[in-house]
Every structure is written in C-alpha cells, then in structure tokens.
Motif scaffolding. Structure first.
Motif, PDB file in Angstrom:
ATOM      1  N   ARG A 294       0.835  -1.220   0.000  1.00 34.19           N
ATOM      2  CA  ARG A 294       0.000   0.000   0.000  1.00 34.19           C
ATOM      3  C   ARG A 294       0.865   1.264   0.000  1.00 34.19           C
ATOM      4  O   ARG A 294       0.543   2.233  -0.675  1.00 34.19           O
ATOM      5  CB  ARG A 294      -0.935  -0.002   1.204  1.00 34.19           C
ATOM      6  CG  ARG A 294      -2.074  -0.988   1.085  1.00 34.19           C
ATOM      7  CD  ARG A 294      -2.884  -1.013   2.365  1.00 34.19           C
ATOM      8  NE  ARG A 294      -3.998  -1.906   2.235  1.00 34.19           N
ATOM      9  CZ  ARG A 294      -5.266  -1.502   2.170  1.00 34.19           C
ATOM     10  NH1 ARG A 294      -5.555  -0.236   2.217  1.00 34.19           N
ATOM     11  NH2 ARG A 294      -6.224  -2.396   2.050  1.00 34.19           N
ATOM     12  N   THR A 295       1.941   1.224   0.764  1.00 36.54           N
ATOM     13  CA  THR A 295       2.849   2.371   0.792  1.00 36.54           C
ATOM     14  C   THR A 295       3.526   2.557  -0.558  1.00 36.54           C
ATOM     15  O   THR A 295       3.637   3.679  -1.053  1.00 36.54           O
ATOM     16  CB  THR A 295       3.895   2.182   1.906  1.00 36.54           C
ATOM     17  OG1 THR A 295       3.219   2.069   3.164  1.00 36.54           O
ATOM     18  CG2 THR A 295       4.888   3.345   1.952  1.00 36.54           C
TER      19      THR A 295
ATOM     20  N   ARG B 250       1.464   4.277  -3.393  1.00 36.70           N
ATOM     21  CA  ARG B 250       1.133   5.716  -3.281  1.00 36.70           C
ATOM     22  C   ARG B 250       1.960   6.564  -4.193  1.00 36.70           C
ATOM     23  O   ARG B 250       2.980   6.368  -4.606  1.00 36.70           O
ATOM     24  CB  ARG B 250       1.328   6.213  -1.864  1.00 36.70           C
ATOM     25  CG  ARG B 250       0.337   5.617  -0.915  1.00 36.70           C
ATOM     26  CD  ARG B 250       0.527   6.216   0.445  1.00 36.70           C
ATOM     27  NE  ARG B 250      -0.131   5.330   1.400  1.00 36.70           N
ATOM     28  CZ  ARG B 250       0.063   5.368   2.680  1.00 36.70           C
ATOM     29  NH1 ARG B 250       0.888   6.252   3.178  1.00 36.70           N
ATOM     30  NH2 ARG B 250      -0.552   4.571   3.478  1.00 36.70           N
TER      31      ARG B 250
END
Length: 94
Positions: free
Chosen positions: A90-91, A94
């Motif tokens: 998820r990081t 981004r």
C-alpha cells in the motif's frame, strides 16, 4: 520469507528457505524476522508493522538497485507477515 507473529524454529525456517531458493534457482533468499524484539509484533500492532513495512520496502529497493532494476522479487509471507507485506504494498502504491 516473512514469518508471522512468531518465527518458530529458525533453523528449520532457514533450511526450508534454502530449499525454496535452490528449487527456484534464485541467487539470494532472505529470512526477514521483522521487529523480532518489539512486543507490538505479538499482536501485529502498527508500532511493529509500520517500521517493518518500511524496512521491507528499503530491502526491496536495495535488491532492485543491486540488480540494476531488472530482477523481480518473490515474497513468501505467513500470517502477520502478510500484514507487513500488505502495508508495504500500500505504501509503495502511493
């Protein structure tokens, strides 16, 4: 390879990982025992998962840089190790 809440028998895990590495004809295999001394690991709390995810991203970036960006990285995770991988993914997205 990223274990869950506990690492279990480290010797057996390393033997298993070496078999996986050899059968997959991989040059390197890493057992990432994330936040091993952090009590927050026992419940997969953000205090353990967040720094572990950041470190996983840094490790992946270092391997990619060493390989000139041409290599893929396969990750085998178990239980709470999947929480670390999910947070890292998820990081990275981004």
């Amino acid at each position: 390879m990223i274990p869950g809440i506990t690492s279990g028998d480290l010797d057996e895990n390393c033997r298993f990982l070496e078999r996986v590495r050899a059968q997959g004809a991989q040059a390197v295999a890493l057992f990432y025992d994330w936040e091993a001394h952090n009590l927050a690991r026992k419940v997969a709390a953000p205090a353990a998962v967040d720094p572990a995810a950041e470190e996983l991203l840094a490790l992946c970036a270092a391997f990619q840089a060493e390989a000139g960006g041409r290599k893929t990285i396969d990750i085998l995770a178990h239980s709470a190790g999947t929480v670390v991988v999910n947070k890292a993914a998820r990081t990275a997205a981004r």
